[in-house]
Scaffold this motif. Structure first.
Motif, short mmCIF file in Angstrom:
data_model
loop_
_atom_site.label_atom_id
_atom_site.label_comp_id
_atom_site.label_asym_id
_atom_site.label_seq_id
_atom_site.Cartn_x
_atom_site.Cartn_y
_atom_site.Cartn_z
N GLU A 120 0.81 -1.22 0.00
CA GLU A 120 0.00 0.00 0.00
C GLU A 120 0.85 1.28 0.00
OE1 GLU A 120 -3.00 -0.18 3.02
OE2 GLU A 120 -3.66 1.89 2.66
N TYR A 121 1.98 1.27 0.74
CA TYR A 121 2.68 2.55 0.97
C TYR A 121 4.06 2.68 0.31
CZ TYR A 121 -0.86 3.21 4.56
OH TYR A 121 -2.06 3.35 5.21
N ALA A 122 4.73 1.58 0.02
CA ALA A 122 6.14 1.69 -0.40
C ALA A 122 6.31 2.62 -1.60
CB ALA A 122 6.71 0.30 -0.69
N GLU A 123 5.49 2.41 -2.62
CA GLU A 123 5.67 3.23 -3.82
C GLU A 123 5.39 4.71 -3.53
OE1 GLU A 123 4.07 1.31 -7.31
OE2 GLU A 123 4.36 3.17 -8.44
N LYS A 124 4.36 4.96 -2.71
CA LYS A 124 4.04 6.36 -2.36
C LYS A 124 5.21 7.03 -1.62
CE LYS A 124 -0.88 5.54 -1.78
NZ LYS A 124 -1.89 5.18 -0.80
N ILE A 125 5.84 6.26 -0.74
CA ILE A 125 6.95 6.80 0.06
C ILE A 125 8.12 7.16 -0.86
CG2 ILE A 125 8.69 6.19 1.82
CD1 ILE A 125 6.39 4.42 3.10
N ILE A 126 8.44 6.25 -1.77
CA ILE A 126 9.57 6.48 -2.68
C ILE A 126 9.22 7.60 -3.67
CG2 ILE A 126 11.05 5.41 -4.44
CD1 ILE A 126 11.52 4.35 -1.55
N GLU A 127 7.99 7.60 -4.17
CA GLU A 127 7.54 8.66 -5.08
C GLU A 127 7.69 10.04 -4.44
OE1 GLU A 127 6.54 9.31 -8.06
OE2 GLU A 127 6.58 7.29 -8.87
N ALA A 128 7.49 10.07 -3.10
CA ALA A 128 7.61 11.34 -2.37
C ALA A 128 9.07 11.70 -2.11
CB ALA A 128 6.83 11.25 -1.05
N GLY A 129 9.99 10.84 -2.55
CA GLY A 129 11.43 11.13 -2.41
C GLY A 129 11.97 10.82 -1.03
N LYS A 130 11.29 9.94 -0.29
CA LYS A 130 11.73 9.62 1.08
C LYS A 130 12.41 8.25 1.12
CE LYS A 130 9.48 13.29 2.16
NZ LYS A 130 10.11 14.52 2.62
N ASP A 131 13.36 8.12 2.04
CA ASP A 131 13.99 6.82 2.26
C ASP A 131 13.01 5.91 3.01
OD1 ASP A 131 16.28 7.75 1.06
OD2 ASP A 131 17.29 8.22 2.95
N LYS A 149 13.68 0.58 -9.17
CA LYS A 149 13.78 1.51 -10.31
C LYS A 149 13.33 2.93 -9.88
CE LYS A 149 11.68 1.94 -14.87
NZ LYS A 149 10.30 2.31 -14.69
N LYS A 150 12.21 2.95 -9.15
CA LYS A 150 11.67 4.25 -8.68
C LYS A 150 12.65 4.91 -7.70
CE LYS A 150 7.44 5.00 -10.26
NZ LYS A 150 6.61 3.84 -10.51
N ALA A 151 13.25 4.09 -6.82
CA ALA A 151 14.17 4.62 -5.82
C ALA A 151 15.41 5.21 -6.50
CB ALA A 151 14.58 3.53 -4.84
N LYS A 152 15.85 4.57 -7.59
CA LYS A 152 17.00 5.10 -8.34
C LYS A 152 16.64 6.46 -8.93
CE LYS A 152 19.67 1.16 -9.89
NZ LYS A 152 19.61 0.07 -10.83
N GLU A 153 15.45 6.54 -9.54
CA GLU A 153 15.01 7.81 -10.15
C GLU A 153 14.94 8.93 -9.10
OE1 GLU A 153 12.14 5.52 -13.34
OE2 GLU A 153 11.21 6.93 -11.93
N LYS A 154 14.43 8.58 -7.93
CA LYS A 154 14.21 9.59 -6.88
C LYS A 154 15.42 9.76 -5.96
CE LYS A 154 9.96 10.72 -7.79
NZ LYS A 154 9.51 12.10 -7.95
N LYS A 155 16.47 8.99 -6.22
CA LYS A 155 17.68 9.01 -5.38
C LYS A 155 17.34 8.71 -3.90
CE LYS A 155 20.53 11.95 -8.30
NZ LYS A 155 19.77 11.69 -9.50
N CYS A 156 16.52 7.69 -3.71
CA CYS A 156 16.13 7.28 -2.35
C CYS A 156 16.81 5.96 -2.01
CB CYS A 156 14.63 7.02 -2.28
SG CYS A 156 13.68 8.47 -2.54
N LYS A 157 16.89 5.70 -0.72
CA LYS A 157 17.44 4.43 -0.24
C LYS A 157 16.32 3.55 0.33
CE LYS A 157 22.10 5.20 -0.17
NZ LYS A 157 22.14 6.12 -1.30
#
Ligand SMILES: NC(=O)c1ccc[n+]([C@@H]2O[C@H](COP(=O)([O-])OP(=O)(O)OC[C@H]3O[C@@H](n4cnc5c(N)ncnc54)[C@H](O)[C@@H]3O)[C@@H](O)[C@H]2O)c1
Length: 256
Positions: free
Chosen positions: A75-86, A106-114
């Motif tokens: 439910e939340y992982a993609e939203k968290i990464i989309e928001a640019g948060k680790d 892939k999304k985390a790479k785009e957003k530079k998130c860990k």
């Protein structure tokens, strides 16, 4: 100073929140639990915490800890990464879904998130991860519990399962987080072997990792005591989540 969000205020989430509450490096703690009373009761107990919906606190935190369920990860992982948060994921079993995991990375790479995956209830993940760079030939997880833990009775040590991590988690979903973490650190879900053993002699649940490769040979075993607030969760899992929180704020990075 960082602000953190925590999804899931059960055994692990509460342990992380209490630790964070006492840390100078943590400014604010936002708590969410599907059972509102649980999250609100924990927030009342702490100095820096308040209860809010994930959508409401997301813009104000640096990192979100998931300590809830597979459903919460989906439910939340993609939203968290989309928001640019680790993000720190305790329910690593959710990452067995290859398409879901690859998309998240892939999304985390785009957003530079860990995305941090704590070693949880096992030891030896650091060694397996380093060894995988040189090349691993074999990685095996042996999980041993008393027969009662499987709802069975045996007079002697009995191997209940011997196969791949991918097969093991279907039959033994309680092993899912440990198998997923080990598979992702080393040889993947289809090449990591899992053995599940019922043994009337042992008192504590044990996870043993055996690995062979170009580096040599590794053998790491943990005998886990349960978390006082949730007997089916190992206390070490909470401690590993706290260790990741300290790693995030600490300039000195020990181990890998
Ligand atoms: N990585 C590991 O080695 C390891 C070890 C133990 C547990 N875990 C996993 O960590 C997670 C937390 O474990 P725990 O022992 O703290 O569990 P717990 O049952 O004590 O607490 C989970 C909390 O999350 C809440 N929750 C469930 N679904 C939710 C959702 N969709 N949204 C918000 N809140 C939700 C529940 O109400 C509960 O309060 C579990 O998924 C467990 O499988 C991982």
């Amino acid at each position: 100073m960082i602000s953190i969000g925590i999804i899931g205020c059960g055994a692990i989430g509460s342990d992380v929140a209490r630790e964070a509450d006492g840390m100078d490096e943590v400014d604010e703690i936002y708590l969410y639990d599907i059972v509102e009373e649980r999250g609100k009761a924990l927030a009342d107990e702490l100095k820096k915490a308040r209860f809010e919906r994930v959508e409401d606190f997301l813009s104000r935190v640096d990192v979100v800890f998931e300590a809830a369920s597979q459903q919460a990860v989906y439910e939340y992982a993609e939203k968290i990464i989309e928001a640019g948060k680790d993000m720190v994921i305790m329910t690593i079993g959710a990452l067995f879904d290859d398409a879901f995991r690859e998309n998240l990375i892939k999304k985390a790479k785009e957003k530079k998130c860990k995305i941090y995956l704590p070693s949880g209830a096992v030891a030896g993940i650091d060694g397996v991860k380093a060894a995988s760079i040189g090349g691993l030939d074999e990685v095996t997880l042996v999980t041993t519990k008393s027969p009662e833990a499987f709802g069975k009775h045996f007079d002697k040590r009995t191997v209940l399962f011997d196969g791949t991590a991918r097969e093991a988690v279907k039959l033994f979903p309680r092993n899912v987080n440990v198998s997923a973490c080990l598979s992702l650190a080393g040889m993947g879900f289809d090449r990591t072997k899992v053995k599940v053993v019922a043994d009337p002699v042992i008192r504590f649940n044990s996870h043993k990792i055996l690995a062979h490769g170009k580096f040599g040979r590794l053998r790491a075993e943990v005998e886990n005591l349960p978390n006082p607030n949730n007997p089916s969760t190992s206390y070490l899992a909470s401690l590993s989540a706290i260790a990741v929180l300290r790693k995030i704020v600490n300039p000195l990075q020990i181990g890998i």
